[in-house]
Motif scaffolding. Sequence first.
Motif, PDB file in Angstrom:
ATOM      1  N   LEU A   1       0.812  -1.214   0.000  1.00 41.83           N
ATOM      2  CA  LEU A   1       0.000   0.000   0.000  1.00 41.83           C
ATOM      3  C   LEU A   1       0.849   1.270   0.000  1.00 41.83           C
ATOM      4  CD1 LEU A   1      -2.709  -1.009   2.660  1.00 41.83           C
ATOM      5  CD2 LEU A   1      -2.993  -0.946   0.171  1.00 41.83           C
ATOM      6  N   PHE A   2       2.028   1.192   0.600  1.00 39.30           N
ATOM      7  CA  PHE A   2       2.828   2.397   0.802  1.00 39.30           C
ATOM      8  C   PHE A   2       3.961   2.567  -0.217  1.00 39.30           C
ATOM      9  CE2 PHE A   2       0.956   1.105   4.811  1.00 39.30           C
ATOM     10  CZ  PHE A   2       0.363   2.282   5.237  1.00 39.30           C
ATOM     11  N   VAL A   3       4.075   1.630  -1.155  1.00 34.12           N
ATOM     12  CA  VAL A   3       5.127   1.732  -2.162  1.00 34.12           C
ATOM     13  C   VAL A   3       5.012   3.018  -2.986  1.00 34.12           C
ATOM     14  CG1 VAL A   3       6.026   0.723  -4.308  1.00 34.12           C
ATOM     15  CG2 VAL A   3       5.607  -0.720  -2.303  1.00 34.12           C
ATOM     16  N   PRO A   4       3.820   3.348  -3.533  1.00 31.99           N
ATOM     17  CA  PRO A   4       3.740   4.602  -4.319  1.00 31.99           C
ATOM     18  C   PRO A   4       4.113   5.845  -3.511  1.00 31.99           C
ATOM     19  CG  PRO A   4       1.817   3.232  -4.700  1.00 31.99           C
ATOM     20  CD  PRO A   4       2.542   2.629  -3.537  1.00 31.99           C
ATOM     21  N   MET A   5       3.678   5.885  -2.256  1.00 31.11           N
ATOM     22  CA  MET A   5       3.983   7.052  -1.429  1.00 31.11           C
ATOM     23  C   MET A   5       5.479   7.189  -1.191  1.00 31.11           C
ATOM     24  SD  MET A   5       2.723   7.939   2.462  1.00 31.11           S
ATOM     25  CE  MET A   5       3.866   6.764   3.202  1.00 31.11           C
ATOM     26  N   LEU A   6       6.148   6.073  -0.907  1.00 28.74           N
ATOM     27  CA  LEU A   6       7.572   6.115  -0.585  1.00 28.74           C
ATOM     28  C   LEU A   6       8.428   6.462  -1.804  1.00 28.74           C
ATOM     29  CD1 LEU A   6       7.797   3.051   1.816  1.00 28.74           C
ATOM     30  CD2 LEU A   6       8.047   5.459   2.420  1.00 28.74           C
ATOM     31  N   VAL A   7       8.144   5.822  -2.942  1.00 27.91           N
ATOM     32  CA  VAL A   7       8.960   6.105  -4.124  1.00 27.91           C
ATOM     33  C   VAL A   7       8.685   7.520  -4.641  1.00 27.91           C
ATOM     34  CG1 VAL A   7       9.145   3.678  -4.776  1.00 27.91           C
ATOM     35  CG2 VAL A   7       7.278   5.057  -5.718  1.00 27.91           C
TER      36      VAL A   7
ATOM     37  N   VAL B   1      10.794   6.366   5.409  1.00 25.21           N
ATOM     38  CA  VAL B   1      10.742   7.745   4.914  1.00 25.21           C
ATOM     39  C   VAL B   1      12.015   8.494   5.305  1.00 25.21           C
ATOM     40  CG1 VAL B   1       9.613   9.975   5.238  1.00 25.21           C
ATOM     41  CG2 VAL B   1       8.242   7.946   4.789  1.00 25.21           C
ATOM     42  N   ILE B   2      12.447   8.327   6.554  1.00 32.60           N
ATOM     43  CA  ILE B   2      13.667   9.009   7.004  1.00 32.60           C
ATOM     44  C   ILE B   2      14.876   8.549   6.192  1.00 32.60           C
ATOM     45  CG2 ILE B   2      15.257   9.306   8.938  1.00 32.60           C
ATOM     46  CD1 ILE B   2      12.842   9.000  10.807  1.00 32.60           C
ATOM     47  N   ALA B   3      15.021   7.232   6.045  1.00 33.84           N
ATOM     48  CA  ALA B   3      16.183   6.696   5.319  1.00 33.84           C
ATOM     49  C   ALA B   3      16.150   7.063   3.838  1.00 33.84           C
ATOM     50  CB  ALA B   3      16.227   5.175   5.484  1.00 33.84           C
ATOM     51  N   ILE B   4      14.961   6.953   3.219  1.00 31.91           N
ATOM     52  CA  ILE B   4      14.848   7.236   1.782  1.00 31.91           C
ATOM     53  C   ILE B   4      15.080   8.713   1.491  1.00 31.91           C
ATOM     54  CG2 ILE B   4      13.196   7.339  -0.140  1.00 31.91           C
ATOM     55  CD1 ILE B   4      12.010   4.705   0.924  1.00 31.91           C
ATOM     56  N   CYS B   5      14.546   9.604   2.314  1.00 35.23           N
ATOM     57  CA  CYS B   5      14.745  11.043   2.092  1.00 35.23           C
ATOM     58  C   CYS B   5      16.220  11.418   2.214  1.00 35.23           C
ATOM     59  CB  CYS B   5      13.913  11.849   3.086  1.00 35.23           C
ATOM     60  SG  CYS B   5      12.146  11.854   2.730  1.00 35.23           S
ATOM     61  N   THR B   6      16.883  10.840   3.210  1.00 39.13           N
ATOM     62  CA  THR B   6      18.320  11.112   3.376  1.00 39.13           C
ATOM     63  C   THR B   6      19.103  10.605   2.173  1.00 39.13           C
ATOM     64  OG1 THR B   6      18.058  10.872   5.782  1.00 39.13           O
ATOM     65  CG2 THR B   6      20.303  10.794   4.895  1.00 39.13           C
ATOM     66  N   TRP B   7      18.811   9.374   1.768  1.00 35.77           N
ATOM     67  CA  TRP B   7      19.506   8.768   0.633  1.00 35.77           C
ATOM     68  C   TRP B   7      19.210   9.531  -0.665  1.00 35.77           C
ATOM     69  CZ3 TRP B   7      23.275   6.094  -1.127  1.00 35.77           C
ATOM     70  CH2 TRP B   7      23.209   5.420  -2.344  1.00 35.77           C
ATOM     71  N   ALA B   8      17.962   9.924  -0.867  1.00 36.08           N
ATOM     72  CA  ALA B   8      17.575  10.625  -2.088  1.00 36.08           C
ATOM     73  C   ALA B   8      18.279  11.978  -2.191  1.00 36.08           C
ATOM     74  CB  ALA B   8      16.060  10.824  -2.124  1.00 36.08           C
TER      75      ALA B   8
ATOM     76  N   ILE C   1      15.615  -0.137   0.385  1.00 36.30           N
ATOM     77  CA  ILE C   1      15.641   0.372   1.758  1.00 36.30           C
ATOM     78  C   ILE C   1      14.355  -0.009   2.494  1.00 36.30           C
ATOM     79  CG2 ILE C   1      15.618   2.492   3.137  1.00 36.30           C
ATOM     80  CD1 ILE C   1      17.434   3.739   0.979  1.00 36.30           C
ATOM     81  N   TYR C   2      13.233   0.171   1.833  1.00 37.52           N
ATOM     82  CA  TYR C   2      11.917  -0.080   2.440  1.00 37.52           C
ATOM     83  C   TYR C   2      11.773  -1.544   2.862  1.00 37.52           C
ATOM     84  CZ  TYR C   2       6.754  -0.380   2.644  1.00 37.52           C
ATOM     85  OH  TYR C   2       5.457  -0.593   3.026  1.00 37.52           O
TER      86      TYR C   2
END
Length: 447
Positions: A316-322, A392-399, A436-437
Amino acid sequence: MSDGERAEELIDLVEQNDLTGIRLWLAEHRPHEIADELSRMTDRSVMVPFRLLDKDRELEVFEELDSGLQQEILLGLRDTAFHELLEEMDPDDRARLLGEAPAKIATRALAGLSPAERKMTAALLGYPEDSVGRYMTPETVILHRDLTVGRALEVVRARGADAETIYTLPVVSDGRRLVGTITLSDLVISDDEELLKDLVDVLAPRARATEPVEDAARLIQEANLVSLPVVDSEERFVGVFTFDDALEVIEAADSEDMARQSGASPVGEHYVSVSVLRLVGARSVWLMLLIVAATLTVNVMQVYEATLEEVTALALFVPMLVGTGGNVGAQSATAIVRALAVGEVRVRDLPSVIWKEGRVGLLLGVMLAGIALTIGVLLVGFDIGLVVACSVIAICTWAAIIGSSMPLLARKVGVDPAVVSSPMVATLVDATGLLIYFSIARLVLGI
């Protein structure tokens, strides 16, 4: 009256073959307005209003047009009008036009120029396409450092009419070696008996004829210059790069960067006159590359298929995270591409840029994690909500790190930084963000 109504009016007049109406319309508008309306017309219909322009305005309008339309107009002119128009052009504008024109136009043009104009044009064409030398004008007033102010003013009066600009004047020593510059205002207010060598600004910026023209244009912008003297490898003065040409270079560079940042090739022509097939060609190559790159995301989903089957709520949260990761990466990439363009950051700043953007991404992730946790808890429970928040924290930092580093790395290897901006960064962050997710999901949920 709006621009659109003006354009329709001119088009209607041309379609009706109302020559009197066209002449009146042309007389009521300024050269840059006429050029903009001509750019919206087809190649054949544009010749009608262009031929009706007064001789003293024809050149002004012509020089406002893009290179492609200029070539079409030249092909539609008879030999006499063809050569007269090119002869009257400034050498730098003529050189850029002929440098982009087909060989048959360039050969015909050079053959019809006067010896003096042909020599200047050939000299400019000898420089690399995107160098300052191709954009500078050799038509300048040159002052020797040993002249008095009074004598210098006499030289300006005698030769100034043939120069493109006289507001900032190059001062040279023997052998045309550039000493510095002096402004016309300084000449006018100084005593006639003073020597130029006592007044010249020896620290005035200058550019090498072979250096990239965009760098010189940015220098004019940053230093608030009217013109920039250009020298060869031995510091001999060869021409002047003026602010109006610098503005055109910056506009073209910014337009090109915007196109590449959106995942398309720059078209370089007026949008209204560009064909559908040309636009498709400009965009399709990048979209094909990006769809191939997007298969990374598909492969990641396949690898974690068992995890998704065990905890279907994760999907459910894949679209939001990517989407969030792609947006953060795109913001960082855009900021760094722009900073590179205006000289605010350099390749050697990569470590400090990564450190700064990493912290920015971390703080953004923490802010967004609160929202993600709330959504997750309300929809599927605390455990999944915690996974999403941490992701979200890890992906935003990495992005943010990826988005800021890729343009700098591209510049280091000689690739246009805009090429690896928003769409490419978003695609890469999508795939790595899923890794990451799902890794965090396995760790937190023990699956």
